[in-house]
Design a protein around this motif. Structure first.
Motif, short mmCIF file in Angstrom:
data_model
loop_
_atom_site.label_atom_id
_atom_site.label_comp_id
_atom_site.label_asym_id
_atom_site.label_seq_id
_atom_site.Cartn_x
_atom_site.Cartn_y
_atom_site.Cartn_z
N TYR A 1 0.82 -1.21 0.00
CA TYR A 1 0.00 0.00 0.00
C TYR A 1 0.85 1.26 0.00
N PHE A 2 1.90 1.27 0.83
CA PHE A 2 2.75 2.46 0.94
C PHE A 2 4.00 2.38 0.06
N GLU A 3 4.12 1.31 -0.74
CA GLU A 3 5.24 1.12 -1.68
C GLU A 3 6.58 1.28 -0.97
N MET A 4 6.82 0.45 0.03
CA MET A 4 7.99 0.58 0.89
C MET A 4 9.21 -0.15 0.34
N THR A 5 10.38 0.44 0.60
CA THR A 5 11.65 -0.25 0.40
C THR A 5 11.94 -1.08 1.66
N VAL B 1 21.27 -15.30 -9.27
CA VAL B 1 20.00 -14.65 -9.62
C VAL B 1 20.21 -13.18 -9.96
N GLN B 2 21.08 -12.50 -9.23
CA GLN B 2 21.28 -11.07 -9.42
C GLN B 2 21.80 -10.75 -10.82
N GLN B 3 22.55 -11.68 -11.40
CA GLN B 3 23.08 -11.48 -12.76
C GLN B 3 21.97 -11.46 -13.81
N ARG B 4 20.82 -12.01 -13.46
CA ARG B 4 19.75 -12.19 -14.44
C ARG B 4 18.58 -11.23 -14.25
N LEU B 5 18.59 -10.45 -13.16
CA LEU B 5 17.44 -9.60 -12.85
C LEU B 5 17.86 -8.14 -12.68
N GLU B 6 16.94 -7.24 -13.07
CA GLU B 6 17.12 -5.83 -12.77
C GLU B 6 16.99 -5.63 -11.26
N GLU B 7 17.46 -4.49 -10.76
CA GLU B 7 17.50 -4.27 -9.32
C GLU B 7 16.12 -4.40 -8.67
N ASP B 8 15.09 -3.81 -9.31
CA ASP B 8 13.76 -3.87 -8.71
C ASP B 8 13.21 -5.29 -8.70
N LYS B 9 13.51 -6.05 -9.73
CA LYS B 9 13.04 -7.44 -9.80
C LYS B 9 13.83 -8.34 -8.85
N PHE B 10 15.08 -8.02 -8.64
CA PHE B 10 15.88 -8.79 -7.68
C PHE B 10 15.31 -8.58 -6.27
N LEU B 11 14.85 -7.37 -5.99
CA LEU B 11 14.22 -7.09 -4.69
C LEU B 11 12.93 -7.90 -4.55
N VAL B 12 12.16 -7.98 -5.63
CA VAL B 12 10.94 -8.80 -5.62
C VAL B 12 11.27 -10.26 -5.34
N ARG C 1 12.19 -10.76 -1.65
CA ARG C 1 11.07 -10.59 -0.72
C ARG C 1 10.02 -11.69 -0.86
N ASN C 2 9.68 -12.04 -2.11
CA ASN C 2 8.49 -12.85 -2.34
C ASN C 2 8.73 -14.22 -2.96
N GLU C 3 9.81 -14.39 -3.71
CA GLU C 3 9.94 -15.60 -4.51
C GLU C 3 10.96 -16.60 -3.99
N ILE C 4 11.88 -16.17 -3.15
CA ILE C 4 12.95 -17.06 -2.71
C ILE C 4 12.42 -18.28 -1.98
N ASN D 1 20.22 -9.86 2.98
CA ASN D 1 21.61 -9.69 2.55
C ASN D 1 22.58 -10.66 3.22
N LEU D 2 22.42 -10.92 4.51
CA LEU D 2 23.29 -11.87 5.19
C LEU D 2 22.74 -13.29 5.13
N GLY D 3 21.40 -13.37 5.00
CA GLY D 3 20.77 -14.67 4.99
C GLY D 3 20.41 -15.13 6.39
N PRO D 4 19.44 -16.03 6.53
CA PRO D 4 19.02 -16.48 7.86
C PRO D 4 20.10 -17.23 8.62
N THR D 5 21.02 -17.92 7.92
CA THR D 5 22.08 -18.67 8.62
C THR D 5 22.96 -17.73 9.44
N THR D 6 23.51 -16.72 8.80
CA THR D 6 24.37 -15.76 9.51
C THR D 6 23.60 -14.99 10.56
#
Length: 513
Positions: free
Chosen positions: A46-50, A382-393, A396-399, A470-475
């Motif tokens: 709703y608020f289009e948050m980063t 994955v980052q090599q194949r996606l634009e920055e906004d899609k990598f964020l998606v 957040r949602n697809e991993i 960025n660090l992942g759940p393990t770290t």
């Protein structure tokens, strides 16, 4: 000063009733802390948050709590514990209503911060009030009512979120707005409780009014003994405590214990678990519905073991509970670290078909047949194949569509962690800080320690979304495990036992040492 048990038991029901009413602030605190976990996805869209906007929208409540912490002690000293709590209840009501109706990000943040100020007041003043009216033999259990209500509030928030998640329209507004109902009940019920007899004597010298309240709590003999004890403490004081006083060597032991426990209660990650429970379970591969159900189980576990803590705190003592709890917390966090470290991320026809974003799905199609044994390696590919906004998606949602993990071990680890916290750092910290500060510095000291506790909590909740991405759940869990181990060492070295002692006896013990 030991009170005769028969005298105390005679009017125990009245003391319990007062404590339960005052501790309703803990319910609102817990509800407010956990309800945001269900609204995270809704407010993000709703608020289009980063990531950082999301972290701040969740953690800003703690930011507001820091302001509440700084004001609560001095305000409660000047205007009384009861009056301060009435204002707190009003703030909760305003915050819940406004945050549910907000249409802009800034407006939403302001509403949340107002609730945070209420949290800052409730979390400090409710335990102080209860500690000041409770007989020594009941004090640990009664002060723990506040923590019990916090965890009941957390559990109710998880249930509420689960039943409201599929409501038509913007369900997040209903999740946040429903808090206004118990907040209004709290506001009304506070008018029925008496003022703190210790505050009446120390600040207003209203001995007869205090005597009536104490007699109703424990009988005439208890009232007379307690008034004599309070007056002895008053006679020792020459002037009101100042900020400089808490930095003096005289109170060094007290401040080390208070600041240390306040630090470890939050830095070991408890609010990250409560605020982001559904997110963590989704990271472990669960669906949205199942992750919300698992969050309910977390809340119920917290509730059950807080009841265990209330039963044990005046029997086993404060320090043993802290040592047992922090040890088990460390084990649980290591289990979660191991589970996420052993996870793999597999790309096949099944997992790729789960991706909802078609652009992401198309860009990752060439990875079919690939498998990665760490989140870092996954992100690099994955980052090599996606634009920055899609990598964020994707993060957040697809991993969660690709992770293969022992989800049962993650759930067991989280439940063990929450149970261990619930019998130790959760209730024991608030009991300790309500007991160890002398009357002279209690107002200013409780505000400083509360502010510090909230600052650490804000830092944890602000950084947690970034850590997961960025660090992942393990770290992330490994860091919390290390900090939890440090908590064991701190408790063993510095914390003293206060079980069964009057507030005045605790003061003499700590200042003498």
């Amino acid at each position: 000063m030991e009170q005769p048990s028969a005298v105390v038991k005679m009017n125990k029901s009245y003391t319990i009733l007062i404590s339960l009413i005052v501790a309703l602030g803990g319910f609102l605190l817990g509800f407010d802390s956990a309800v945001i976990s269900g609204a995270v996805k809704g407010i993000t869209l709703y608020f289009e948050m980063t990531e950082w906007m999301l972290g701040f929208s969740v953690g800003c409540v703690v930011f507001g709590a820091m302001a509440g912490n700084l004001m609560a002690g001095p305000v409660a000293d000047k205007f009384g514990r009861k009056n301060t709590l009435i204002v707190v209840a009003a703030l909760f009501t305003i915050s819940a209503s406004w945050s549910a109706l907000a249409t802009g990000y800034t407006e939403f943040i302001i509403a949340r911060i107002i609730g945070g100020i209420g949290i800052g007041g409730a979390i400090l003043i409710a335990p102080i009030y209860i500690a000041e009216i409770a007989p020594p033999k009941l004090r640990g259990s009664l002060v723990s009512f506040n923590q019990l209500n916090i965890v009941i509030g957390i559990s109710v928030a998880y249930f509420s979120n689960y039943f409201l998640i599929n409501i038509e329209g913007e369900s997040w507004r209903w999740m946040l707005g429903v808090e206004a109902i118990p907040a209004l009940i709290y506001f009304i019920s506070l008018w029925t409780v008496p003022k703190s007899p210790r505050w009446l004597i120390q600040k207003l010298n209203k001995i007869e009014l205090a005597r009536k309240i104490l007699a109703k709590i424990g009988g005439e003999e208890y009232a007379e003994l307690t008034i004599q004890e309070i007056q002895r403490g008053v006679d020792k004081k020459e002037e009101k405590g100042k900020l400089a006083d808490i930095l003096s060597s005289k109170y060094a032991t007290i401040m080390i214990i208070a600041l240390g426990i306040a630090f470890f209660q939050q830095i070991t990650g408890i609010n990250a678990i409560f605020y982001y429970a559904p997110t963590i379970f989704e990271q472990a591969g669960g669906s949205t519905d199942s992750s919300f159900l698992q969050a309910i189980v977390v809340g119920l576990t917290n509730l059950v073991f807080t009841l265990v803590a209330i039963w044990l705190i005046d029997k086993l003592g404060r320090k043993p509970l802290l040592l047992i709890g922090t040890t088990c917390m460390t084990i649980a966090l290591l289990m979660a670290t191991y589970a996420f470290n052993s996870a793999t991320y597999d790309f096949n026809e099944t997992t790729l078909n789960k991706v909802s974003d078609q652009d992401v799905k198309s860009a990752l199609a060439d990875l079919e047949g690939s498998s990665y044994d760490s989140q870092a390696a996954l992100f690099e590919a994955v980052q090599q194949r996606l634009e920055e906004d899609k990598f964020l998606v994707f993060k957040r949602n697809e991993i969660t569509n690709f992770i293969q993990i022992n989800a049962t071990l993650v759930l067991i680890a989280i439940l063990l962690y929450v149970a261990s916290f619930a019998i130790s750092l959760g209730p024991v910290m608030w009991t300790l800080i309500s007991e160890i500060f002398p009357s002279k510095i209690k107002g200013i000291a409780i505000s400083v320690v509360g502010f510090f506790n909230s600052l650490v909590s804000f830092t944890v909740t602000q950084v947690f979304p970034w850590e997961l991405s960025n660090l992942g759940p393990t770290t992330t869990f490994a860091i919390y495990a290390l900090l939890s181990f440090c908590a064991i060492l701190f408790v063993y070295r510095f914390v003293i036992e206060t079980k069964g002692r009057t507030l005045e006896e605790v003061e003499e013990l700590l200042i003498r040492n």
